[in-house]
Every structure is written in structure tokens, then in C-alpha cells.
Enzyme design. Sequence first.
Site, short mmCIF file in Angstrom:
data_model
loop_
_atom_site.label_atom_id
_atom_site.label_comp_id
_atom_site.label_asym_id
_atom_site.label_seq_id
_atom_site.Cartn_x
_atom_site.Cartn_y
_atom_site.Cartn_z
N SER A 133 8.51 -16.71 -8.14
CA SER A 133 7.22 -16.16 -7.75
C SER A 133 7.14 -14.68 -8.11
O SER A 133 7.39 -14.30 -9.24
CB SER A 133 6.96 -16.42 -6.26
OG SER A 133 5.60 -16.24 -5.95
N ASP A 175 4.20 -22.73 -8.14
CA ASP A 175 5.14 -21.78 -7.57
C ASP A 175 6.51 -22.40 -7.31
O ASP A 175 6.63 -23.46 -6.69
CB ASP A 175 4.56 -21.25 -6.25
CG ASP A 175 5.26 -19.99 -5.77
OD1 ASP A 175 6.47 -20.06 -5.49
OD2 ASP A 175 4.60 -18.94 -5.68
#
Length: 765
Positions: free
Chosen positions: A98, A244
Site C-alpha cells: 500500500s 490493496d
Amino acid sequence: MLRGHERVGLVAEYVKRYMKKTTDVMRILQILLLLLALLFPAGISAAETGTFAAADAPKRPKIGVVFGGGGAKGAAHIGVLKVLEEQKIPVDYIAGTSMGAIVGALYASGLSADELEKVITAIDWKDVFKGDPDRRDVDYRRKREDYEHLTALQVGIRDGKVVMPKGLVKDQKVNVLFEMLMLHTSDINDFDKLPIPYRAIATDLETGEMVVIKGGKLADAARASMSVPGAFPPIELNGRLLIDGGIVRNVPVDIVREMGADIIICIDVDKPLQNREEIGGSLSVLNQMIDIMMKKNVKEQIKTLGPQDVYINPELGKLGSTDFDKSAEIASLGEKAAREKLDSLKRYSVSEAEYAAFTARHHRDLVKEVKIASVKVEVEGKSKISPEVVSSRLSIKPGDTVDVEKLKEEAGIIYGTGDFERVDLNVKREGDGYDLLVKAKEKSWGPNYLRFGVALESDFEGSSSYNILVDYTRRWINRLGAEWKTQVNLGSPSGIYTEFYQPLSVKRLFFVSPWAEWRQNIFDVYDGKKVEASYRITRYEGGIDFGIQPWMYGEARVGLQFAKFRASPKSGKVDLPEDHITRGAVRVGGRLDQLDNVNFPNEGYLAQVKLLSSLKALGSDDEYNKIEGSFVGAYTLWKQTVLLALSAGSHLGNDLPFYDQLTLGGIFNLSGLRTNQLLGQSMAIGKVISYHKIGESFIGDLYFGGSLETGNVWRAEEKQFDLSKLRLAGSIFIGYDTIFGPLYIAFGHADGGYNAGYFYLGRPF
């Protein structure tokens, strides 16, 4: 020179190590040579013994850094990196998830910690996450929709089904930002060949599997790792739809270890779960659920850390994953946490010379400008969007030398047509120049779109109105980009409008546009402060316009218009000269729109003029000419904005008929009066509106302001534009920029004792 006991100790250490590493014959030879060096230190030069010492000196352990995910909290990684550099601790491997993948990618690409801090803290994150380009660069066809009370939410209609966007956040600016920041790695497809070997962690949306990205475009890898589900749209890489990576591996310790790291420095920016008192609405519950899912894989990874590894978990207090505007503060907290681990970190410091060698291998400069060798355009999608149309929007040509800001602007102009989900700039070094490939991906929920809007108005005295707007637009009906727009208004006014827009060339500079409309308005007739009567005007109109649209700047039209009006009393006594009217007219109009925001502008201007000539030769019952014009200019110093506005209108020759007169009244149009309270043959108003931003967030900004206004409406029997009869008015207001448009709660006062309160959702200027 080593003393005797030191030489004995050194030999003993070497003998011990060689007994483990070498064959018997080699072991004996090496021991003999070392004994000679011990017994005759002066007889054997440092150069002669150095060969063996260098070959067999203890190797430095390989250090891998793990950058955990956490949105804005990832800025803490920068503070940790500053301490590592200060302590001369080289980094051999990097893996990130991320926001950690973003910071990790930039560091792996060759940026120093100080450069990283300057880059991250200089970014206007609110603007980046807004996604849209500067409004002044948006195609005028899309820009003009801003005045129609439409919300930003757009859904698609495809094969009779409603199709939603895959993310709430428009990621166009995020994508281009990362592409430009990592331009210096454009010729590297294998992440092991970066200055520091790197891995990004993502999740396969279809299978739920962890995906370790080892190559390709560095910007795409980092961007895929931060595709927060529901917020950012997924990224397709190598045939996989990625989101993600925090869902499967928020701190990828095992991945760095697999890369070859002996020592792990793990930076975990995760925070404790909220207690029940801290959990708020549905969004807070959703965030808590995601955190719970991530906690499990984080704990499993942390358990694998040994005593030789270093775990850093900065204390970030109330700073959260959306506090990007506080990146500098978060970075300092990361630095503080790293300093608390100095005793553990110092074990891995190296000499000045060795760290200088690492820095020389690691550092790369950001690319500030590029010389374009070639330009190519590709359009991904199933509609009729033409690459030639996209190419016509580009001003960059082969041979040009441009900076990265110009490249961002070019991508924004193409994205501003409203047709694309994503516009990528693939810039790859080719000899002394760069090949530019513009890849425009059509919206997966287009090319037919449905939007809704709402407008509300109340004066807190029982008078109120509303309007609900439904807009359906079919785009790219043919290769030149024809559009068919249909709008339905419910409320006041009510009506249906439809227009077919047909460009006449690939560049779409000239167009022809037939249109038709049915509309019904209620007009109140005032005697001072009192409404004496109301009448209803129903109109049926149609026509055809020919025009020029210089892309994002505005448009000019000339056309024929034919209409029928029906007037009827609604309440009170209204003396209408006619109840059925026919009009045939020529209309000419032009608009230049360079405001940066139509809700609460900060800078730019809007200028427009309209001329209508009703001619009996075209079948009109009334022959007259009507001209209107207006100008708005916005200027901002710090957070204080001033709008200067002037509007005027009048007849040329014969008086205007009752169904087409000019009006004033309402918020910012002689505030204190009711909407359209003044009716006449000529109108003029000048106003100064000033407001100050008193609060801001990702979903909207809050303003406090006021206005000063002067103007009037002059009737047929009065001297036109008699400045001695100008009226004065003003207002104070609180405004909020919502997803439905600007919302005002205001109080207005006009001379003569006129006061009015306003609850207004819409655009009054």
C-alpha cells in the site's frame, strides 16, 4: 601493526572459520600462510596479506526493510529512513504494501530520505485524490454541465443495465503523479535491477491470493498495491485484477527474507483497534473491519522476527490513514520511533567509505524534463472513441523538450474529455530522447451515462421551490464523437430538453446541434413586498445551432429558434395581453469559461453574451431584440476570495413582451428581495462577493462570506439604466461545497426595508 596477542587471536579466529569452510588441503595451506604472517609481520606486506584478508573478512549481513501499509501513516517510513541514513545503515532489499509500496518504490528507485520527504510533503493530496484535472482544462461539453445542478456521481447504462464505477476516488492524478515521479526508472522492467531490489505486494481480487510484483512498470506495481477496495479502482496487471496488498500481507517480512535478507528492519505503521466508544458511523465500522482482517496477517509476520531483527511501530496518536496533509508531522513521529531503537540499529552501521559506496550506487536524480522522440496514442475499449480525436488534443510533438508538469497537463486535458477511466503516460528512454505512449482506457461503465441533480430554495417565510434533474447522455454515437443528451426537470421549473451534438471534423472544432424543449415556469407578480398574482408560461421550443467550440475554453453559436408560448393565470388577477404566442428568431451566443470551480471559484473568469432577434419574417407575433451579457472574475489572496461580477440586459428597439422580460431578485441578485421579484425591460447589477475558507475536508469545504450589490430593473415607462435609481443590497452567508452543489444559509437585506433569509442549494452566479 597488530600486537602479538592480537595476531594470535586473529589467527585463532581465522583458523576456526576456515576449519568450517574449506577443504582439508586448502585449509592446511591457508593456516600455514597465516602462521607466516603471524611470525614474520614485517616480512609480508599489507598488500600481500590483504588479498586473503579481503577475501575472507566477515561479510556484512544483508539488510532488508519492510514498509507496512497504512495510507497517510506511511509517511512515518520516511522518518525511519532518515535515521537509517544518518546511522550509515545500507539497505539491500525492500518490500512494501500500500502506501509502504509507494515510499518503498521511491526509495528503491534512488531517492534519498530528504528527497522523499520533500516530494511527499509538497504534494497537494486533496487535489490529487480529487482526480479531475484543473477545471479550466476540462472539455467545454463537460464543463457546461456544471451549471445544471448535477451531482458528481455518474453511473453507466450498458446493455440495459446500470453499471457503477469501480472506485469512489478518481485515481487519474494519482496514476500520473507516480508515473512522473518514477520516470527515471522507465527503462527498468526487472525490479532486481533497481538501485535497491524491490517487491510490491497486492491481492488478486478474483482469487484472494497474494501477488508479489517483481517487474514491469514500477509506478503500476506501487499503485496496484494501494488500490484500497471500494475507494480506488482495481489495477489490471499481467491479466490479474489487483487490489490493496494489506488484505493478505500488510508487513511482508517473509517476502524480504526470501529476497535474501539476513536482517529485517520492519516498519509497521498499524494502530490499535478502536474501542466501542471510538467507533462512529458506518464508515468507521468498515475501517474497523478492514483493520481486524489485516491484524491477523500482521501478527503472523511479526512472530517470525528474531532477536537480530528490528521492529519499529511509531506512536501516531490520533493521526490516521487520511491525514495526508500532515505528512511532515507523521514523518517526524517515524523518526522519533526509529531513534528509540538506535541501540538495535547501530549494530548494522558501516564505515564512511562503505556507506559512501552504497550511496553512490543507490542515488538517482528525478527526471525533470524529457525530449520527445515519438508520440503514439492507444485507446482501450469497445466503443467508437477514435485515437485520432485523442491525438488532436495533444500539443506535444516529436522533437519537443517538455517538463513533467507539461506532461501531467496533457494527460489531464485528455482525461478532461470525460470519456476515459484512466489516461497513462508511458514514457520510455530511447537513445537521447523518450518515446511517449499515451494509453487512454475508456470508462468501463460508459459510454452512456446517467446523472442526477437537485436544487432547493426557501426564504424561511413559507415560500420554497425545488427542482430534480435527471440527465441521460449517450456519447460516441459515431467516430466523430456525436452526443445525444436528454434532461428531465421535475419541480420548478419543470420540463424536458433534448439535444443532438454532431462535430463536423476529427478535431471537433465546429459542430451542428439540433435541439428541442418543453418547459413550464411560474412567474409571480409583485406589488412592493406582496405577491398580487401568479401566471404560468408553457413553452415549446426547437431549433438548430451551428457553432465553434475551441476545446476547453468555451463556445459560440448562431442558430434558428422556433417556439410557441401559452400563458395562463395561476392565481390572482393577471392581465395578459395574449395567451398564445408564436416566435421565430435568430439567436447568437458565446461563452468563455475559465473558472477553476463553479461552486466557490478561487480564480479565473466567466464571460458570456446572448442576443435574440425575434422576426416576423420567421413567423413571430412579436418583433423585438433582446441582448444580455455578464462577467464574473475570481481573485484569491491566501484563503480570502473576491468575486467581481457584472450583469446587464435590455431590448434593442421594440419593448420586450411580457413572456421574455428581464428579472432580478434573490440571493446575490439584490439579496433581501424574493427570487425574480423585479421584472422589467432593462436590468443591470454589479456585485462584490467575498468569502473565506474556514474549514476543509476531502468531502467538501466550509466558507463564511458576504456580498455587496447594487442594481435595478427598469420598466418600459422609465428611463433605461437610470443610475440614480440604483438599489443597494447585501448579504452574509455560510456556504458548504457539497457533492450536490453549493449550499448556502444566508441573510440578505435590500434598501426599502426588504429582508430575506435563504436556504439555497444550487449555483446563484
